[in-house]
Design an enzyme around this catalytic site. Structure first.
Site, PDB file in Angstrom:
ATOM      1  N   LEU A   1       0.844  -1.192   0.000  1.00 43.10           N
ATOM      2  CA  LEU A   1       0.000   0.000   0.000  1.00 43.10           C
ATOM      3  C   LEU A   1       0.884   1.248   0.000  1.00 43.10           C
ATOM      4  O   LEU A   1       2.082   1.166  -0.236  1.00 43.10           O
ATOM      5  CB  LEU A   1      -0.933  -0.035   1.213  1.00 43.10           C
ATOM      6  CG  LEU A   1      -1.996  -1.153   1.204  1.00 43.10           C
ATOM      7  CD1 LEU A   1      -2.659  -1.277   2.572  1.00 43.10           C
ATOM      8  CD2 LEU A   1      -3.036  -0.899   0.124  1.00 43.10           C
TER       9      LEU A   1
ATOM     10  N   LYS B   1       8.317   1.557  13.525  1.00 42.86           N
ATOM     11  CA  LYS B   1       8.727   1.117  12.192  1.00 42.86           C
ATOM     12  C   LYS B   1       9.564   2.179  11.472  1.00 42.86           C
ATOM     13  O   LYS B   1       9.224   3.355  11.466  1.00 42.86           O
ATOM     14  CB  LYS B   1       7.474   0.794  11.366  1.00 42.86           C
ATOM     15  CG  LYS B   1       7.741   0.367   9.928  1.00 42.86           C
ATOM     16  CD  LYS B   1       6.434  -0.021   9.254  1.00 42.86           C
ATOM     17  CE  LYS B   1       6.598  -0.298   7.772  1.00 42.86           C
ATOM     18  NZ  LYS B   1       5.318  -0.703   7.142  1.00 42.86           N
TER      19      LYS B   1
ATOM     20  N   TYR C   1       1.987   2.727   8.088  1.00 42.63           N
ATOM     21  CA  TYR C   1       1.504   2.638   6.709  1.00 42.63           C
ATOM     22  C   TYR C   1       2.182   1.470   6.009  1.00 42.63           C
ATOM     23  O   TYR C   1       3.280   1.051   6.362  1.00 42.63           O
ATOM     24  CB  TYR C   1       1.649   3.948   5.942  1.00 42.63           C
ATOM     25  CG  TYR C   1       3.008   4.601   5.867  1.00 42.63           C
ATOM     26  CD1 TYR C   1       4.045   4.055   5.122  1.00 42.63           C
ATOM     27  CD2 TYR C   1       3.234   5.824   6.496  1.00 42.63           C
ATOM     28  CE1 TYR C   1       5.265   4.676   5.018  1.00 42.63           C
ATOM     29  CE2 TYR C   1       4.453   6.471   6.410  1.00 42.63           C
ATOM     30  CZ  TYR C   1       5.466   5.892   5.668  1.00 42.63           C
ATOM     31  OH  TYR C   1       6.676   6.526   5.566  1.00 42.63           O
ATOM     32  N   CYS C   2       1.474   0.896   5.038  1.00 44.00           N
ATOM     33  CA  CYS C   2       1.910  -0.294   4.314  1.00 44.00           C
ATOM     34  C   CYS C   2       2.392  -1.385   5.273  1.00 44.00           C
ATOM     35  O   CYS C   2       3.526  -1.860   5.179  1.00 44.00           O
ATOM     36  CB  CYS C   2       3.008   0.059   3.309  1.00 44.00           C
ATOM     37  SG  CYS C   2       3.296  -1.235   2.064  1.00 44.00           S
ATOM     38  N   PRO C   3       1.537  -1.788   6.230  1.00 45.15           N
ATOM     39  CA  PRO C   3       1.961  -2.801   7.202  1.00 45.15           C
ATOM     40  C   PRO C   3       2.168  -4.160   6.558  1.00 45.15           C
ATOM     41  O   PRO C   3       1.500  -4.527   5.596  1.00 45.15           O
ATOM     42  CB  PRO C   3       0.782  -2.836   8.191  1.00 45.15           C
ATOM     43  CG  PRO C   3      -0.403  -2.417   7.371  1.00 45.15           C
ATOM     44  CD  PRO C   3       0.127  -1.396   6.397  1.00 45.15           C
TER      45      PRO C   3
END
Length: 280
Positions: free
Chosen positions: A93, A160, A147-149
Site C-alpha cells: 500500500l 517502524k 503505513y503499508c503494514p
C-alpha cells in the site's frame, strides 16, 4: 551464516547508485529499471545486483489504493501538498519517499532456491548486518498502525522505520526496501493518515485499508539518536559488500537492458494512466 551472506558471498556483484535525486526523480522509471535488471539477472546476462535509489517527495501507491472510494480527491490532495504519485507494480500500500528515504533493491536470479520468505529474510539479515554496530534491536514483524503494514516491517522498540516488498519477473527476483534514514517518521505517517481519511470518506471500501497511528513510525536518526545520513548508510552498504570478498562491478546499461527498460516503462505509464487517469 545469514541468508544474505549465504546467497551473495563469493559472487560478483553489480552495484548501481541512483541516489542523486536531482538527476533521477521519476519513480515509474525506477520500478521499470528494477524489472529490466531482474530480467537481465534472471537470464544470467548480469550478475546479482545491488541498486540504491532516492526520490524527492513521492507517494508510491499500491494497486488497492487506486481503488479507494474517494481516490481522485485523495490523490489530488497529495499532489496539492507537492507530492508526486505513482502506482507501483509490486505489492503493498501507500508509502512516502523523499530525500531522507533510501531505497535498496537486491536483485538475484530465481533459481528455484529462493523462496518468498527466504527473500524477505535475506533483506532483514542485510539491514541487521549494516547497522549491527549501532543496535541489535532491529526486529521484523507487522507494526499495527503503520503505513503499508506487513509481516516483514522493520522496527526498533516497536517503531517502524522500513518496509520490504518483493517483485518476481520471469527468472529474476527484486527484494526492495525503503529505509527512513533521516527526517520525521511521524510527519510522513500523518501525510498517509490524511490520504486515507480523504480516500475512504469513512467507508470500508473493497479493501481493509490501514488505520494509521503516526506515533508507530520513526526514522533511524530518531530511533538511534544518531545523525545518520543517506551517504552514511551508503558507506555502510559498500563496507558490508566488500566484507563478502565479492568483486564489485560498476557499469552502465547494456543495449538489451535499455530495450527492456523502455518496454517496462511504457507498461508502467500505461498502468498509471489506467489507475489514475489525468492525475497520473
Amino acid at each position: 551464516m545469514s541468508n544474505f551472506k549465504r546467497l551473495i558471498k563469493g559472487s560478483t556483484l553489480r552495484y548501481i547508485d541512483q541516489t542523486d535525486s536531482k538527476s533521477f526523480d521519476f519513480a515509474m522509471a525506477s520500478f521499470a529499471i528494477d524489472d529490466a535488471l531482474s530480467i537481465s539477472v534472471g537470464n544470467t546476462e548480469s550478475p546479482p545486483t545491488v541498486r540504491l535509489w532516492v526520490h524527492e517527495k513521492t507517494v508510491v501507491l499500491g494497486i488497492a489504493d487506486a481503488k479507494l472510494p474517494n481516490m481522485r480527491e485523495a490523490v489530488a490532495w497529495l499532489q496539492q501538498q507537492g507530492y508526486r504519485t505513482v502506482v507501483r507494480n509490486s505489492g503493498g500500500l501507500a508509502v512516502v519517499l523523499d530525500s531522507g528515504v533510501l531505497n535498496i533493491s537486491l536483485i538475484l536470479p530465481d533459481n528455484q532456491r529462493l523462496g518468498i520468505h527466504e527473500g524477505y529474510e535475506m533483506m532483514v539479515d542485510f539491514i541487521q548486518e549494516i547497522f549491527s554496530d549501532l543496535t541489535s534491536e532491529i526486529k521484523a514483524f507487522e507494526v499495527k498502525g503503520s503505513y503499508c503494514p506487513g509481516e516483514y516491517d522493520l522496527s526498533i522498540g516497536g517503531k517502524k522505520f522500513a518496509g520490504i516488498s518483493q517483485r518476481r519477473v520471469k527468472h529474476g527476483v527484486a527484494v526492495q526496501i525503503y529505509l527512513c534514514v533521516e527526517g520525521d517518521g511521524i510527519k510522513r505517517a500523518e501525510l498517509i493518515e490524511e490520504f486515507y481519511k480523504i480516500g475512504t470518506l469513512g467507508e470500508k471500501g473493497r479493501f481493509d485499508y490501514p488505520t494509521i497511528q503516526p506515533k508507530t513510525m520513526a526514522s533511524l536518526t530518531q530511533l538511534l539518536d544518531n545523525q545518520l545520513t543517506i551517504d552514511d548508510v551508503k558507506d555502510r552498504i559498500k563496507h558490508a559488500l566488500k566484507q563478502l570478498n565479492s568483486s564489485i562491478q560498476i557499469d552502465g546499461w547494456s543495449e538489451q537492458e535499455e530495450m527492456t527498460y523502455q518496454k517496462r516503462l511504457e507498461q508502467m505509464v500505461d498502468r498509471n494512466e489506467k489507475a489514475l487517469g489525468d492525475l497520473s
